[in-house]
Design an enzyme around this catalytic site. Structure first.
Site, PDB file in Angstrom:
ATOM      1  N   LYS A  20     -10.367 -27.773  13.366  1.00 48.61           N
ATOM      2  CA  LYS A  20      -9.816 -26.959  14.499  1.00 48.61           C
ATOM      3  C   LYS A  20      -8.220 -26.734  13.966  1.00 48.61           C
ATOM      4  CE  LYS A  20     -12.412 -28.983  17.970  1.00 48.61           C
ATOM      5  NZ  LYS A  20     -12.878 -29.928  19.308  1.00 48.61           N
ATOM      6  N   TYR A  60     -18.354 -21.932  22.579  1.00 51.14           N
ATOM      7  CA  TYR A  60     -18.366 -23.262  23.679  1.00 51.14           C
ATOM      8  C   TYR A  60     -18.937 -22.617  24.989  1.00 51.14           C
ATOM      9  CZ  TYR A  60     -15.352 -25.838  20.953  1.00 51.14           C
ATOM     10  OH  TYR A  60     -14.990 -26.979  19.889  1.00 51.14           O
ATOM     11  N   ASN A 123      -8.539 -32.827  18.957  1.00 51.92           N
ATOM     12  CA  ASN A 123      -9.212 -33.901  18.390  1.00 51.92           C
ATOM     13  C   ASN A 123      -9.930 -33.176  17.041  1.00 51.92           C
ATOM     14  OD1 ASN A 123     -11.117 -31.821  19.278  1.00 51.92           O
ATOM     15  ND2 ASN A 123     -12.443 -33.612  20.295  1.00 51.92           N
ATOM     16  N   HIS A 126     -14.672 -30.105  14.882  1.00 55.87           N
ATOM     17  CA  HIS A 126     -16.002 -30.157  15.704  1.00 55.87           C
ATOM     18  C   HIS A 126     -17.071 -30.176  14.942  1.00 55.87           C
ATOM     19  CE1 HIS A 126     -19.186 -27.716  17.725  1.00 55.87           C
ATOM     20  NE2 HIS A 126     -19.580 -27.274  16.783  1.00 55.87           N
ATOM     21  N   GLU A 137     -24.747 -21.969  15.693  1.00 52.84           N
ATOM     22  CA  GLU A 137     -23.354 -22.268  15.227  1.00 52.84           C
ATOM     23  C   GLU A 137     -23.090 -21.482  13.892  1.00 52.84           C
ATOM     24  OE1 GLU A 137     -21.922 -25.795  16.353  1.00 52.84           O
ATOM     25  OE2 GLU A 137     -22.356 -25.749  18.370  1.00 52.84           O
TER      26      GLU A 137
HETATM   27  P1  GDP Z   1     -17.650 -32.837  21.279  1.00 54.10           P
HETATM   28  O1  GDP Z   1     -18.907 -32.174  20.963  1.00 54.10           O
HETATM   29  O2  GDP Z   1     -17.141 -34.201  20.705  1.00 54.10           O
HETATM   30  O3  GDP Z   1     -16.588 -31.796  20.570  1.00 54.10           O
HETATM   31  O4  GDP Z   1     -17.235 -32.550  22.612  1.00 54.10           O
HETATM   32  P2  GDP Z   1     -17.611 -31.559  23.677  1.00 54.10           P
HETATM   33  O5  GDP Z   1     -18.701 -30.691  23.166  1.00 54.10           O
HETATM   34  O6  GDP Z   1     -17.809 -32.131  25.175  1.00 54.10           O
HETATM   35  O7  GDP Z   1     -16.270 -30.758  24.044  1.00 54.10           O
HETATM   36  C1  GDP Z   1     -15.915 -29.492  23.206  1.00 54.10           C
HETATM   37  C2  GDP Z   1     -14.258 -29.824  23.000  1.00 54.10           C
HETATM   38  O8  GDP Z   1     -13.733 -29.500  24.306  1.00 54.10           O
HETATM   39  C3  GDP Z   1     -14.097 -31.123  22.513  1.00 54.10           C
HETATM   40  O9  GDP Z   1     -14.186 -31.506  21.300  1.00 54.10           O
HETATM   41  C4  GDP Z   1     -12.495 -31.016  23.136  1.00 54.10           C
HETATM   42  O10 GDP Z   1     -11.645 -30.311  22.200  1.00 54.10           O
HETATM   43  C5  GDP Z   1     -12.656 -30.144  24.399  1.00 54.10           C
HETATM   44  N1  GDP Z   1     -12.592 -31.116  25.647  1.00 54.10           N
HETATM   45  C6  GDP Z   1     -13.731 -31.801  25.914  1.00 54.10           C
HETATM   46  N2  GDP Z   1     -13.393 -32.405  27.085  1.00 54.10           N
HETATM   47  C7  GDP Z   1     -12.218 -32.246  27.211  1.00 54.10           C
HETATM   48  C8  GDP Z   1     -11.085 -32.409  28.410  1.00 54.10           C
HETATM   49  O11 GDP Z   1     -11.370 -33.239  29.166  1.00 54.10           O
HETATM   50  N3  GDP Z   1      -9.924 -31.988  28.214  1.00 54.10           N
HETATM   51  C9  GDP Z   1      -9.555 -31.096  27.184  1.00 54.10           C
HETATM   52  N4  GDP Z   1      -8.358 -30.580  27.134  1.00 54.10           N
HETATM   53  N5  GDP Z   1     -10.054 -30.594  26.258  1.00 54.10           N
HETATM   54  C10 GDP Z   1     -11.623 -31.347  26.379  1.00 54.10           C
HETATM   55 MG    MG Z   2     -19.791 -30.471  21.521  1.00 54.29          MG
END
Ligand code: GDP
Ligand code: MG
Length: 160
Positions: A20, A60, A123, A126, A137
């Site tokens: 990212k 997303y 974080n 991805h 993707e």
């Molecule tokens: P991943 O699969 O571990 O990347 O997590 P998810 O698919 O649930 O979410 C996608 C991305 O959205 C995450 O990697 C974060 O960058 C972002 N994200 C998820 N939850 C939050 C949140 O509660 N707050 C913020 N600011 N970003 C979030």
């Molecule tokens: Mg995810």
């Protein structure tokens, strides 16, 4: 242990991994790529890319109802990302383990997020969450001709 689960784990899969904008700006590209390289997965696609808003929204789309969605789209489009396609046996789940859980504060030491990040909204990387999404993707982020088919000479030393 259910035999069909073992079989599923041993299937060759593809996953979409993306460094990212924070990972790129922080100079973590080499460090992150090298973790997947050293593990023994096969790199099939790699590019530096400035992601348009529409693509971030499509990538997303499952999260579009979340309150953090606009922030997430701003984050992912805030600078270049490094797009990668990796192939290997069980690569989807294994890459998620190398990456660590979503919130870096909860991610285990030794994982990318556990070692290199502190906040969910920054974080650094991805990884696809299923083989189906891996394919979806990769098709979304790479154009035809951008992926390489090649035979690793080390193949027999990595898998039997
Ligand atoms: P991943 O699969 O571990 O990347 O997590 P998810 O698919 O649930 O979410 C996608 C991305 O959205 C995450 O990697 C974060 O960058 C972002 N994200 C998820 N939850 C939050 C949140 O509660 N707050 C913020 N600011 N970003 C979030
Ligand atoms: Mg995810």
């Amino acid at each position: 242990f259910l035999p069909h689960l073992v079989a599923a784990m041993e299937e060759v899969e593809e996953t979409y991994i993306m460094i990212k904008p924070d990972g790129f700006q922080r100079g973590l590209v080499g460090e992150i790529i090298s973790r997947f390289e050293k593990k023994g997965f096969k790199l099939k696609g790699l590019k530096l890319f400035q992601c348009p808003k529409e693509l971030a929204q499509e990538h997303y789309k499952d999260l579009q109802s979340k309150p953090f969605f606009p922030k997430l789209i701003n984050y992912i489009t805030s600078g270049p990302v490094v797009c990668m396609a990796w192939e290997g046996i069980g690569v989807v789940a294994s890459a998620r383990k190398l990456i660590g859980v979503t919130n870096p504060l909860n991610a285990e030491p030794g994982t990318i997020r556990g070692d290199l990040a502190v906040q969910t909204g920054r974080n650094v990387v991805h990884g696809s969450d299923s083989p189906e999404n891996g394919k979806r993707e990769i098709a979304l982020w790479f154009k035809e001709g951008e992926l390489c088919e090649w035979t690793p000479l080390l193949g027999p030393w990595l898998t039997e």
